[in-house]
Structures are given as structure tokens and as C-alpha cells.
Design a protein around this motif. Structure first.
Motif, mmCIF file in Angstrom:
data_model
loop_
_atom_site.group_PDB
_atom_site.id
_atom_site.type_symbol
_atom_site.label_atom_id
_atom_site.label_comp_id
_atom_site.label_asym_id
_atom_site.label_seq_id
_atom_site.Cartn_x
_atom_site.Cartn_y
_atom_site.Cartn_z
ATOM 1 N N GLN A 276 -10.794 -34.268 76.679
ATOM 2 C CA GLN A 276 -9.514 -33.541 76.734
ATOM 3 C C GLN A 276 -9.512 -32.368 75.751
ATOM 4 O O GLN A 276 -9.053 -31.263 76.070
ATOM 5 C CB GLN A 276 -8.354 -34.499 76.417
ATOM 6 N N LYS A 277 -10.059 -32.601 74.567
ATOM 7 C CA LYS A 277 -10.158 -31.542 73.554
ATOM 8 C C LYS A 277 -10.942 -30.347 74.098
ATOM 9 O O LYS A 277 -10.509 -29.184 73.989
ATOM 10 C CB LYS A 277 -10.861 -32.111 72.316
ATOM 11 N N GLY A 337 -8.693 -28.748 69.870
ATOM 12 C CA GLY A 337 -9.437 -28.037 70.910
ATOM 13 C C GLY A 337 -8.709 -26.772 71.341
ATOM 14 O O GLY A 337 -9.301 -25.685 71.420
ATOM 15 N N PHE A 338 -7.408 -26.901 71.587
ATOM 16 C CA PHE A 338 -6.621 -25.744 72.024
ATOM 17 C C PHE A 338 -6.660 -24.645 70.949
ATOM 18 O O PHE A 338 -6.847 -23.463 71.251
ATOM 19 C CB PHE A 338 -5.182 -26.172 72.332
ATOM 20 N N LEU A 339 -6.494 -25.072 69.698
ATOM 21 C CA LEU A 339 -6.530 -24.128 68.577
ATOM 22 C C LEU A 339 -7.883 -23.412 68.519
ATOM 23 O O LEU A 339 -7.948 -22.182 68.339
ATOM 24 C CB LEU A 339 -6.286 -24.916 67.279
ATOM 25 N N GLU A 340 -8.947 -24.171 68.689
ATOM 26 C CA GLU A 340 -10.293 -23.568 68.683
ATOM 27 C C GLU A 340 -10.423 -22.547 69.814
ATOM 28 O O GLU A 340 -10.991 -21.470 69.638
ATOM 29 C CB GLU A 340 -11.365 -24.643 68.838
ATOM 30 N N GLY A 341 -9.876 -22.891 70.974
ATOM 31 C CA GLY A 341 -9.957 -21.995 72.130
ATOM 32 C C GLY A 341 -9.213 -20.690 71.904
ATOM 33 O O GLY A 341 -9.618 -19.634 72.399
ATOM 34 N N LEU A 342 -8.130 -20.742 71.136
ATOM 35 C CA LEU A 342 -7.359 -19.532 70.831
ATOM 36 C C LEU A 342 -8.170 -18.559 69.986
ATOM 37 O O LEU A 342 -7.973 -17.347 70.039
ATOM 38 C CB LEU A 342 -6.071 -19.882 70.082
#
Ligand code: G3I
Length: 344
Positions: A276-277, A337-342
Motif C-alpha cells: 500500500q505504501k 509512501g504518499f509523502l515520498e511520492g510528493l
């Protein structure tokens, strides 16, 4: 349910907040009750991580259009007041949706012309009302509306708007909304646009048709109720590209992610949590990198804690963990994960 029930082990502490990490607004859903209730954890997280809000239900037609020419804007007003006091943008959701029609209007006994006048009056009165609240710098707190939600379904074609106003109810609603507020951003919002290319193409055709006929439209909302495995990233990327090629604003408007559709898990395993991450990371980075900055309207999550999500009822599965925070308001790997993607 409203107190913080658990502490996670190990504790996840993100290095930055979502709103300071993104170059576009990051949203979540609210209700007037929750904003005024006793749950401080909700408000604290909302204010810390997010800068845009959408009403999950309080600004839908069934909630506000209480009788002929009669509106109840009280809950929406409470949400707008909270937004104004705490520096949030409000995205209006949703003026016209076949799944949120008050019973009196569904069964309206007047003529089709009178029916249409009710809908026109509602769209104009609602948009005009919510255009009144301004920020200290003079912008509208309610920056945008989903004017029509989920038109491209059999259900919508069977609903009263289509039957009584006709196939051009869509363009009429956008035109009425623009007449009520020259500045508010007008969106068409739908689900499965990331997976269903045929449906995404219907939306781009609608946009072309609108442009050819001088019908106003500013943006497309891709709801993004996704699964951790579906749609595949290639399809998702190509559909996002198709829609952004309209030149309109793109909103990932209702992001969440099932991870246990086959109901095989009783708890979120570290393996599934990592999957999910990774997927949330890909989605954040896809939005950041595929959509030109001037078309980035933002990403809105459809819920705060896993157990707040509509998906638990909808999939009849209490063991579903679709969001960025667990039931104890703890940060999940999904958040990281979302933060990393940003940033990527
Ligand atoms: O408020 C009543 C409550 O008084 C009553 O006791 C209870 C019994 O069922 O129902 C409560 O209303 C429910 C409401 O959510 C508030 O919880 C409705 O039954 C229920 O249908 C409604 O569901 C919402 C759904 O839209 C339909 O409006 C979900 O919360 C909301 O998350 C969902 O959101 C939609 C988007 O608007 C459009 N895209 C899809 C998305 C998910 O379905």
C-alpha cells in the motif's frame, strides 16, 4: 470511537507534513458535526496535514434542497466558517448527482418545465450563496464545485435530471453555475476514470463538446477509489494523460485504496502495508510528475482514519484499511509512501 484508542508500535513519525510537501492543495473530507464535535484528534490532524476540505455529505443536494425553492445551507455554512477560520480551501461537492436527490424532487408532480426551474433555482442559489464567504485576501473560500457527479452511468441516465430536463441537463447545469459565480471553478467528477479508458474518453468528448459550444468547464475530478493492485500504473498513467490533455484542471478528488478485497486478511500485514505504501507513493508521484503545475488542482483523500471510510460498509468488510491513518489516528506506512511520492 472519538478518543484516541491505541498507540501503534513502532510509532511512525513523518519528517514533514503533506501540505508543506506538496506544490498543490491536499484535501480531506469533513462533516459539520465532526468539525464541532469533541474529537480534537480529528481537527488537529486535519489542520496539521491538510489545506483543502470537501464535505463528505453535508453539501449534497439531498442535504441542502429541502423543499421547493427552499434551502438549508446551515451545515455547509459551518464547514465554510471552519475553513475560513483555519485557512482551508473548500471544494464544493456535489451540485447534481443521481444518488443524492431529495425525495420531494424525485417525486415532483409539477411539469418538466417547473422541474427544470427548481433545479436551475437550486444550482444558482447554492453557488451564489457559497460565493459570499471570502478570505482576508478577498478570494472565495469555496473555490470550486463538482457541478455534475457521475453522469456516465446507467443510473444517471435513468434519473430524473436526464428524464425531465433532457440529455443537455449537464451543459445547462454548468451554464447556471457560471451565471451564479463568474470565478468559481466548475468540475465534472466521476469514478473509474483511471481504469476505464472508454469512460475517460466520454469525458474528454464531453469537454470538447462543451468547448465547441462555449459551455463553461474548468476541471475534471478523477475520484480515484483504487485498489492496491488495480488499475495498473500504465493504464492509470495513460488515462491521467488523456484527461490532462484537455488542458483542464485535474483533481484526484476522492482518493482511497482497498487492500483486502478478497477478505483474506484479518489484520494489515507488514507485507500488505508495504504494498500500500508503494502504491500511494506511485500515485503521489504520478500526480506530481504527469500533470503540469498550472493544472494541479490538488489531491483529496476520502477519509481520515481507516475505520472512517465508506468502503467498510460498501464492501461489507470491517477488515479494510484504505487510508493514511489507522483507527487510532496513527500515521501509517501509506502516509510515508504518499509523502515520498510528493517529493519524487
Ligand atoms: O445521516 C444518516 C443517519 O442519520 C442514519 O442513521 C444512517 C443510517 O444508514 O444513515 C446516515 O446517512 C448516511 C450518510 O452517508 C452519512 O453517514 C447515508 O445512509 C449514506 O448513504 C451516506 O453515504 C455516503 C454516500 O456518498 C452517499 O451519499 C458516504 O458517506 C459518502 O462517503 C459517499 O461519498 C461518495 C461521493 O459523494 C461520490 N463518489 C462516491 C463516494 C463513495 O460512495
Amino acid at each position: 470511537m472519538d478518543s484516541k484508542p491505541s498507540v501503534q508500535n513502532p510509532v511512525i513519525t513523518p519528517s514533514a507534513t503533506l501540505k508543506e510537501s506538496a506544490s498543490f492543495p491536499i484535501g480531506n473530507i469533513v462533516s459539520a458535526n465532526r468539525l464541532s464535535g469533541s474529537d480534537n484528534y480529528f481537527r488537529t490532524l486535519l489542520n496539521k496535514e491538510f489545506n483543502s476540505i470537501t464535505a463528505e455529505n453535508d453539501m449534497k443536494m439531498a442535504a441542502m434542497f429541502v423543499g421547493p425553492n427552499t434551502y438549508d445551507f446551515s451545515k455547509g455554512d459551518a464547514i465554510v466558517a471552519y475553513a475560513k477560520a483555519n485557512g482551508f480551501r473548500v471544494h464544493g461537492h456535489a451540485l447534481i448527482w443521481h444518488a443524492s436527490i431529495p425525495n420531494w424532487l424525485k417525486n415532483y408532480s409539477g411539469t418538466d418545465v417547473e422541474f427544470e426551474a427548481q433545479v436551475e433555482g437550486y444550482v444558482k442559489a447554492t453557488v451564489a450563496h457559497f460565493a459570499e464567504a471570502k478570505t482576508t485576501t478577498g478570494e472565495s473560500v469555496v473555490a470550486s464545485w463538482d457541478v455534475v457527479n457521475e453522469h456516465f452511468t446507467n443510473d444517471a441516465e435513468a434519473a430524473v435530471f436526464y428524464n425531465r430536463i433532457g440529455p443537455d441537463y449537464l451543459s445547462k447545469c454548468f451554464t447556471w453555475a457560471r451565471e451564479a459565480d463568474p470565478d468559481v471553478k466548475l468540475f465534472y467528477n466521476d469514478y473509474s476514470l483511471g481504469s476505464n479508458t472508454e469512460k475517460a474518453t466520454k469525458v474528454t468528448n464531453m469537454v470538447t463538446d462543451f468547448k465547441n459550444n462555449a459551455i463553461p468547464i474548468d476541471g475534471i475530478g478523477m475520484q480515484m477509489h483504487v485498489d492496491y493492485q488495480y488499475p495498473d500504473l500504465t493504464t492509470l498513467t495513460s488515462n491521467v494523460t488523456l484527461l490532462k490533455n484537455t488542458g483542464l484542471l485535474i483533481h484526484f478528488s476522492e482518493l482511497d485504496m482497498t487492500v483486502n478485497k478478497d477478505k483474506s486478511l484479518n489484520s494489515l500485514t507488514s507485507q500488505r502495508s508495504n504494498a500500500q505504501k508503494e502504491r500511494y507513493k506511485n500515485i503521489a508521484s504520478l500526480y506530481t510528475n504527469t500533470i503540469p503545475e498550472e493544472q494541479q488542482f490538488g489531491i483529496t483523500f476520502w477519509g481520515m482514519r481507516d475505520n472512517d471510510s465508506w468502503l467498510l460498509n460498501f464492501t461489507n468488510n470491517p477488515n479494510e484499511w484504505p487510508l493514511l491513518f489507522d483507527s487510532g489516528y496513527n500515521y501509517k506506512q501509506a502516509f510515508i509512501g504518499f509523502l515520498e511520492g510528493l517529493n519524487n
